[in-house]
Design an enzyme around this catalytic site. Structure first.
Site, PDB file in Angstrom:
ATOM      1  CE  LYS A   1       1.741  -5.608   5.508  1.00  0.00           C
ATOM      2  NZ  LYS A   1       1.766  -4.286   5.614  1.00  0.00           N
TER       3      LYS A   1
ATOM      4  NE  ARG B   1       4.123   5.903  10.229  1.00  0.00           N
ATOM      5  CZ  ARG B   1       4.566   7.557   9.793  1.00  0.00           C
ATOM      6  NH1 ARG B   1       4.620   8.432  10.896  1.00  0.00           N
ATOM      7  NH2 ARG B   1       4.890   7.328   8.572  1.00  0.00           N
TER       8      ARG B   1
ATOM      9  NE  ARG C   1      -3.380   0.429   2.403  1.00  0.00           N
ATOM     10  CZ  ARG C   1      -3.711   1.374   3.735  1.00  0.00           C
ATOM     11  NH1 ARG C   1      -2.404   0.843   4.405  1.00  0.00           N
ATOM     12  NH2 ARG C   1      -4.455   2.446   3.642  1.00  0.00           N
TER      13      ARG C   1
HETATM   14  C1  BTN Z   1       0.767  -3.838   2.220  1.00  0.00           C
HETATM   15  O1  BTN Z   1       0.140  -4.026   3.265  1.00  0.00           O
HETATM   16  O2  BTN Z   1       1.188  -2.946   1.807  1.00  0.00           O
HETATM   17  C2  BTN Z   1      -0.372  -4.552   1.334  1.00  0.00           C
HETATM   18  C3  BTN Z   1       0.785  -5.979   0.992  1.00  0.00           C
HETATM   19  C4  BTN Z   1       0.023  -6.288  -0.239  1.00  0.00           C
HETATM   20  C5  BTN Z   1       1.063  -7.590  -0.579  1.00  0.00           C
HETATM   21  C6  BTN Z   1       0.411  -8.861  -2.138  1.00  0.00           C
HETATM   22  S1  BTN Z   1       1.483  -9.880  -2.033  1.00  0.00           S
HETATM   23  C7  BTN Z   1       0.167 -10.583  -3.852  1.00  0.00           C
HETATM   24  C8  BTN Z   1      -0.157  -8.464  -4.662  1.00  0.00           C
HETATM   25  N1  BTN Z   1       1.053  -8.289  -5.150  1.00  0.00           N
HETATM   26  C9  BTN Z   1       1.296  -7.551  -5.129  1.00  0.00           C
HETATM   27  O3  BTN Z   1       1.868  -6.658  -5.700  1.00  0.00           O
HETATM   28  N2  BTN Z   1       0.920  -7.395  -4.814  1.00  0.00           N
HETATM   29  C10 BTN Z   1      -0.082  -7.667  -3.184  1.00  0.00           C
END
Ligand code: BTN
Length: 330
Positions: free
Chosen positions: A188, A323, A123
């Site tokens: 996480k 946060r 994100r």
């Molecule tokens: C986050 O916590 O920032 C979100 C992470 C999301 C990661 C997943 S892995 C599968 C899919 N493909 C990506 O490029 N991102 C999501």
């Protein structure tokens, strides 16, 4: 002849240890070529040891993903025709792949997994790192008849689906940090990235990307900029990756159906049970603006309710990051 990383990884998994010369003979390449490819596997995060007496050895078994094993593990009313499963060895990002496929895909849902992502996305423009065989990265494409506005709260519903899947496997202590981090003891475990496409007034589609830490080691810590935990450290008998993938997929697809039918309102009570921010003093960052208050759960559309000195603020998941502020909780 050349040798690819996947074939070598599978060969390493077949026996306790393999000498460089045995592997070289098997693949018809030089020992130097084997060594080079072992180094490549190591750089991707695969724990391979080498000793003069015994040769190369995987420090722990690595189960590669397999579409039929995932489908078997789903154990639900979903069949492969309802939600075709693709497994890639390497791709840029499973989310990007599903966004590319969305315009031509005819069905209601589809999913793609990848063992490696060259540009895995998190994100807010962050990257998502996953060692080879040490995580799960997958994206679900799901169509909705509704407008995009009606999809507020979708990522929270997906979080509930992930928590249900992990709970089915006996994992405990799970929490959701709004909007969509799955946490255990403030560390996480998984992240969710939802991206929308189609007609904003409907019909539209969502690409729901899920990344979960399955087995990380110290090398991974160098590339992850926040406290983390993995499935392996949460259980004495952690689930095999295909089983984990199948259970998560089944529960997330179920949550998506529930969401399509009833919206986020069907998840509000369950979300409250996992809401790690509730009652905490939080800091909201919105562009250059910031404000502080006490998190007070979510409303029926999945907005975070924050009590501030100026009254209650409803925070949209698309716009802010949250946060925990320093200092005591009220
Ligand atoms: C986050 O916590 O920032 C979100 C992470 C999301 C990661 C997943 S892995 C599968 C899919 N493909 C990506 O490029 N991102 C999501």
């Amino acid at each position: 002849m050349s040798i690819d990383a996947r074939d070598l990884l599978m060969a390493l998994g077949e026996s306790a240890a393999s000498s460089g010369s045995a592997l070289a003979q098997r693949f018809g390449v030089t020992r130097a070529a084997i060594w080079k490819q072992i180094e490549q596997l190591r750089s991707l995060g695969v724990p391979v040891t080498a000793s003069p007496g015994e040769g190369y050895r995987l420090l722990r078994p690595i189960n590669l993903l397999d579409a039929s094993a995932i489908s078997m593990a789903m154990n639900t009313r979903y069949s492969v025709s309802d939600c075709p499963i693709a497994v890639h060895w390497q791709i840029d990002s499973t989310n990007s792949e599903m966004l590319r496929r969305a315009p031509s895909h005819k069905g209601n849902a589809a999913v793609c997994f990848s063992e490696l992502q060259s540009t895995g996305r998190g994100r807010r423009g962050r990257s998502w790192h996953m060692p080879l065989g040490g995580g799960l990265a997958f994206s679900i494409l799901r169509r909705f008849e509704s407008s995009m506005t009606a999809l507020a709260g979708l990522s929270l519903a997906v979080g509930i689906g992930v928590v249900r899947g992990l709970s089915d496997l006996g994992l405990a202590g799970l929490g959701i940090k709004w909007p969509n981090d799955i946490q255990v003891q403030e560390r996480k475990l998984a992240g969710i990235l939802v991206e929308l496409g189609g007609d904003s007034l409907g019909p539209c589609h969502a690409v729901i990307g899920i990344g979960i830490n399955v087995h990380l080691d110290s090398q991974a810590s160098e590339r992850i900029d926040q406290p983390w935990i993995d499935v392996a450290s949460m259980s004495t008998d952690p689930p095999e990756r295909n089983r984990l993938a199948g259970c998560l997929l089944a529960r997330v697809l179920e949550a998506l159906d529930q969401f399509a039918e009833s919206g986020f309102v069907a998840f509000v009570e369950e979300f409250a049970r996992y809401d790690v921010l509730r009652g905490q003093r939080v800091e909201i960052l919105h562009g250059r603006d910031q404000c502080e208050g006490v998190a007070a759960g979510v409303d029926h559309a999945g907005h975070l309710r924050v009590r501030t000195t100026d009254g209650e603020l409803l925070v949209d998941s698309g716009e802010v990051s949250v946060r925990k502020a320093n200092g005591a909780s009220p």
